[in-house]
Write a protein that holds these residues in place. Structure first.
Motif, PDB file in Angstrom:
ATOM      1  N   VAL A 168     -32.573  98.308  12.407  1.00 12.27           N
ATOM      2  CA  VAL A 168     -31.573  97.141  11.649  1.00 12.27           C
ATOM      3  C   VAL A 168     -32.473  96.185  11.097  1.00 12.27           C
ATOM      4  O   VAL A 168     -32.150  95.721   9.865  1.00 12.27           O
ATOM      5  CB  VAL A 168     -30.842  96.569  12.842  1.00 12.27           C
ATOM      6  CG1 VAL A 168     -29.856  95.463  12.264  1.00 12.27           C
ATOM      7  CG2 VAL A 168     -29.991  97.425  13.438  1.00 12.27           C
ATOM      8  N   ASN A 169     -33.767  95.827  11.712  1.00 15.86           N
ATOM      9  CA  ASN A 169     -34.580  94.844  10.983  1.00 15.86           C
ATOM     10  C   ASN A 169     -34.708  95.437   9.533  1.00 15.86           C
ATOM     11  O   ASN A 169     -35.048  94.655   8.674  1.00 15.86           O
ATOM     12  CB  ASN A 169     -35.862  94.771  11.885  1.00 15.86           C
ATOM     13  CG  ASN A 169     -35.795  93.361  12.560  1.00 15.86           C
ATOM     14  OD1 ASN A 169     -35.118  92.624  12.434  1.00 15.86           O
ATOM     15  ND2 ASN A 169     -36.819  93.187  13.428  1.00 15.86           N
ATOM     16  N   ARG A 172     -24.483  93.420  14.320  1.00 23.65           N
ATOM     17  CA  ARG A 172     -25.163  94.428  15.028  1.00 23.65           C
ATOM     18  C   ARG A 172     -26.525  94.259  15.704  1.00 23.65           C
ATOM     19  O   ARG A 172     -26.587  94.910  16.914  1.00 23.65           O
ATOM     20  CB  ARG A 172     -25.336  95.616  14.044  1.00 23.65           C
ATOM     21  CG  ARG A 172     -25.737  97.046  14.780  1.00 23.65           C
ATOM     22  CD  ARG A 172     -26.071  98.196  13.685  1.00 23.65           C
ATOM     23  NE  ARG A 172     -26.642  99.328  14.225  1.00 23.65           N
ATOM     24  CZ  ARG A 172     -27.057 100.298  13.707  1.00 23.65           C
ATOM     25  NH1 ARG A 172     -27.010 100.345  12.144  1.00 23.65           N
ATOM     26  NH2 ARG A 172     -27.487 101.301  14.167  1.00 23.65           N
ATOM     27  N   ARG A 173     -27.342  93.697  15.221  1.00 23.11           N
ATOM     28  CA  ARG A 173     -28.681  93.307  15.943  1.00 23.11           C
ATOM     29  C   ARG A 173     -28.615  92.398  16.896  1.00 23.11           C
ATOM     30  O   ARG A 173     -29.138  92.691  17.998  1.00 23.11           O
ATOM     31  CB  ARG A 173     -29.736  92.632  14.624  1.00 23.11           C
ATOM     32  CG  ARG A 173     -30.875  92.364  15.149  1.00 23.11           C
ATOM     33  CD  ARG A 173     -31.801  91.933  14.193  1.00 23.11           C
ATOM     34  NE  ARG A 173     -31.355  90.500  13.610  1.00 23.11           N
ATOM     35  CZ  ARG A 173     -31.871  89.774  12.440  1.00 23.11           C
ATOM     36  NH1 ARG A 173     -32.974  90.588  11.822  1.00 23.11           N
ATOM     37  NH2 ARG A 173     -31.350  88.891  12.019  1.00 23.11           N
ATOM     38  N   ASN A 214     -26.059  92.181  19.121  1.00 22.62           N
ATOM     39  CA  ASN A 214     -25.621  93.006  20.127  1.00 22.62           C
ATOM     40  C   ASN A 214     -26.381  93.782  20.796  1.00 22.62           C
ATOM     41  O   ASN A 214     -26.505  93.671  22.016  1.00 22.62           O
ATOM     42  CB  ASN A 214     -24.312  93.793  19.463  1.00 22.62           C
ATOM     43  CG  ASN A 214     -23.123  93.073  19.157  1.00 22.62           C
ATOM     44  OD1 ASN A 214     -22.671  91.860  19.181  1.00 22.62           O
ATOM     45  ND2 ASN A 214     -22.555  93.823  17.973  1.00 22.62           N
ATOM     46  N   LEU A 215     -27.242  94.379  19.967  1.00 27.08           N
ATOM     47  CA  LEU A 215     -28.436  95.116  20.569  1.00 27.08           C
ATOM     48  C   LEU A 215     -29.391  94.258  21.295  1.00 27.08           C
ATOM     49  O   LEU A 215     -29.681  94.479  22.204  1.00 27.08           O
ATOM     50  CB  LEU A 215     -29.176  95.803  19.388  1.00 27.08           C
ATOM     51  CG  LEU A 215     -28.610  96.779  18.854  1.00 27.08           C
ATOM     52  CD1 LEU A 215     -29.252  97.337  17.541  1.00 27.08           C
ATOM     53  CD2 LEU A 215     -28.214  98.215  19.767  1.00 27.08           C
ATOM     54  N   VAL A 216     -29.844  92.934  20.884  1.00 24.98           N
ATOM     55  CA  VAL A 216     -30.616  92.024  21.764  1.00 24.98           C
ATOM     56  C   VAL A 216     -29.981  91.523  22.956  1.00 24.98           C
ATOM     57  O   VAL A 216     -30.610  91.568  23.973  1.00 24.98           O
ATOM     58  CB  VAL A 216     -30.872  90.900  20.671  1.00 24.98           C
ATOM     59  CG1 VAL A 216     -31.719  89.913  21.467  1.00 24.98           C
ATOM     60  CG2 VAL A 216     -31.698  91.312  19.587  1.00 24.98           C
ATOM     61  N   ASP A 217     -28.634  91.276  22.765  1.00 20.83           N
ATOM     62  CA  ASP A 217     -27.929  90.984  23.944  1.00 20.83           C
ATOM     63  C   ASP A 217     -28.084  91.909  25.021  1.00 20.83           C
ATOM     64  O   ASP A 217     -28.132  91.744  26.382  1.00 20.83           O
ATOM     65  CB  ASP A 217     -26.203  90.756  23.680  1.00 20.83           C
ATOM     66  CG  ASP A 217     -26.245  89.459  22.883  1.00 20.83           C
ATOM     67  OD1 ASP A 217     -26.702  88.841  22.816  1.00 20.83           O
ATOM     68  OD2 ASP A 217     -24.924  89.390  22.465  1.00 20.83           O
ATOM     69  N   GLU A 218     -27.809  93.119  24.620  1.00 21.56           N
ATOM     70  CA  GLU A 218     -27.929  94.208  25.824  1.00 21.56           C
ATOM     71  C   GLU A 218     -29.244  94.616  26.249  1.00 21.56           C
ATOM     72  O   GLU A 218     -29.359  94.584  27.539  1.00 21.56           O
ATOM     73  CB  GLU A 218     -27.474  95.611  24.870  1.00 21.56           C
ATOM     74  CG  GLU A 218     -27.305  96.892  26.055  1.00 21.56           C
ATOM     75  CD  GLU A 218     -26.806  98.187  25.202  1.00 21.56           C
ATOM     76  OE1 GLU A 218     -26.892  99.023  26.145  1.00 21.56           O
ATOM     77  OE2 GLU A 218     -26.433  98.111  24.213  1.00 21.56           O
TER      78      GLU A 218
END
Length: 546
Positions: free
Chosen positions: A190-191, A210-211, A213-217
């Motif tokens: 995504v970056n 989207r990024r 959300n991935l970092v939260d996970e």
């Protein structure tokens, strides 16, 4: 003076800007139920007024506005709440992993109930007391053998079940590492997409969501720090840039996992310097690998220091590792092991070893129904308590060979009515294992037994040692459940605050829609008005005198 068509251009800009706002409102409404979506808004800004400040500017009373423009479309997000949410998610991941592991252990230990080890051993002690009353009774003797086998079977069951659950936790560690590495790869991807968009002045709000959300996970597995780096080119002022993500150890040391143009992986070395997510039997450290799975020698992540204090990053992964067990090297250079399951298994081994060896030593001093000195009741485990709960078993002893007596009669035959050694055997449960001279009943003169050679329980008795183990487990389970619950409440509280800022409110969007619709209609009416003015000028001029 201004252009005749100036009002038409101003109204046109208003139409386009309000239309953009309506489109954005529609996008928000469409994603009202999309997980992780942050509502977006159009930032309105006035266009450059007429006339601009210059040496040759026309002589008019002052600058006139030229309308509105949509300067940017920006998502509504509070980065401070994001940081708080990830911190609480990290704590929840850790305590949830600990709570689940201890809960599994409590289900297996099953204390205090009538089916646990304490109840089985209690029945064994009772059978010995019954035997002391009827030492010549073959039924009482067979009950002792059966109760002894039940104790052995219970030790085996606990050992096998705990090892099986621990193996499952080991598999879960591997699955968690796969998830972490997948998230790191996705964030890096995504970056890369963001770096292709931002330099052109665009703001990829959906990619930002989207990024995040991935970092939260990811924050549920490991403790991370997120910093942003500005994209190259000419990004808009509202552009959020590229994420750099570092893993933070318990000692505060950071190691980069995602940079603006690369990402790394987390795992174990397979011995050849390549990445492995298969959990080894002995965990002492993890390592950081390149995106191709090659170990970076300079980037080791030790699990604990020389005192056994965890150094690895807080989060769900650490909770699993602490439950599964890890090793470290102490100040003397000796390898030590810690962990919820290894410690419980070690305590069971200590209890099984001390119990069986002490029981054998007392049994071997007694006399059986045949007048012979007693033999080993349990198999001899040697001088090492490791794996004792797995290796303990009954010896090939018959009911007549149970040495329940301490004396023989004048003819040298066993005194059938003497069950005093059975009393000694039943008293083992309350002996302090650091006593150097335990008095035995029923022998001529003072008969003592030094049990320190079999002691793996410290200064406790068998009963008090096991009660202490169960008590500690209960306290650990209570603490883990309480802190997991507290972390979940705090996470939900922060999430509610974050949603109050970022989530879509249909009532608010409907209000905005009406507002932008009226503004659009007014702009259209303004064009109609300018059109009528122009019609009068163009078609009505030059008709004087006709």
């Amino acid at each position: 003076m201004g252009s005749t068509f100036m009002g038409l251009e101003t109204a046109k800009r208003a139409l386009f800007t309000q239309q953009s706002a309506l489109h954005t409102t529609g996008h928000n409404i469409a994603n009202a139920n999309t997980p992780g979506y942050s509502r977006q808004r159009v930032n309105f800004g006035t266009t450059t007024p007429f006339a601009p400040a210059a040496m040759n500017q026309p002589q008019i009373p002052g600058q006139m506005g030229t309308g509105v423009e949509a300067s940017s479309i920006q998502r509504v997000r509070d980065s401070f709440l994001d940081i708080q949410y990830r911190q609480e998610t990290n704590k929840l991941g850790y305590w949830d992993a600990k709570s689940n592991a201890i809960s599994e252990m409590e289900n297996i230990i099953n204390e205090p109930t009538t089916n646990g080890l304490s109840a089985v051993m209690g029945e064994f002690w009772q059978s010995l007391q019954d035997l002391s009353v009827y030492p010549e009774n073959d039924g009482a003797r067979n009950v002792v053998l059966e109760r002894g086998q039940s104790v052995v079977d219970t030790f085996h069951y606990l050992n096998d079940s705990l090892n099986q659950i621990n193996d499952n936790i080991g598999n879960e560690i591997g699955v968690s590492l796969d998830s972490v590495n997948s998230l790191l790869q996705q964030i890096s991807s995504v970056n890369s997409q963001i770096s292709d968009v931002e330099p052109h002045g665009n703001i990829p709000n959906d990619l930002y969501d989207r990024r995040d959300n991935l970092v939260d996970e990811l924050s549920g597995y490991i403790d991370i720090r997120v910093t942003a780096t500005k994209s190259e080119g000419d990004p808009a002022p509202e552009a959020e840039g590229l994420y750099n993500i570092s893993i933070i150890g318990a000692n505060g040391k950071e190691e980069i996992l995602v940079s603006k143009d690369n990402h790394y992986q987390l795992g174990f070395s397979n011995g050849s310097g390549n990445l492995s997510t298969t959990t080894p039997d002995d965990i002492s450290q993890l390592a950081i690998f390149s995106s191709e799975g090659k170990e970076i020698v300079s980037k080791k992540l030790p699990i604990a220091d020389e005192n056994g204090n965890p150094l690895f990053s807080q989060g769900g992964l650490r909770g699993l590792i602490e439950s599964y067990g890890y090793s470290y090297e102490d100040d003397a250079g000796n390898t030590q092991e810690k962990g919820t399951f290894p410690e419980m298994l070690d305590n069971l081994d200590r209890l099984a070893f001390s119990f069986s060896q002490t029981f054998n030593s007392v049994h071997e001093k007694g006399i059986d129904l045949q007048g012979d000195t007693g033999q080993s009741f349990f198999t001899n485990l040697g001088g090492n308590h490791q794996n004792a709960s797995k290796l303990i078993s009954m010896s090939d002893i018959t009911s007549k060979e149970i040495a329940a007596s301490t004396t023989t009669n004048a003819d040298g035959d066993v005194n059938a009515g003497d069950g005093k050694n059975a009393v000694n055997l039943s008293n083992i449960q309350n002996w302090l294992m650091n006593d150097t001279a335990v008095d035995l009943e029923g022998y001529d003169g003072d008969e003592t037994l030094d049990v320190t050679g079999f002691n793996r329980l410290g200064s406790a008795s068998m009963n008090s040692f096991y009660e202490g183990v169960i008590g500690k487990l209960g306290v650990q389970g209570l603490q883990a459940n309480r802190l997991a619950g507290n972390s979940e409440v705090l996470q939900q509280s922060v999430d509610e605050k974050r949603m109050s800022v970022s989530s879509v409110s249909l009532d608010e969007e409907m209000t905005n829609m009406i507002q932008f619709q009226h503004a659009y209609n007014a702009a259209a009416r303004n064009i109609t008005m300018v059109d009528e003015m122009l019609d009068k000028i163009i078609n009505g001029m030059g008709l004087v005198g006709r």
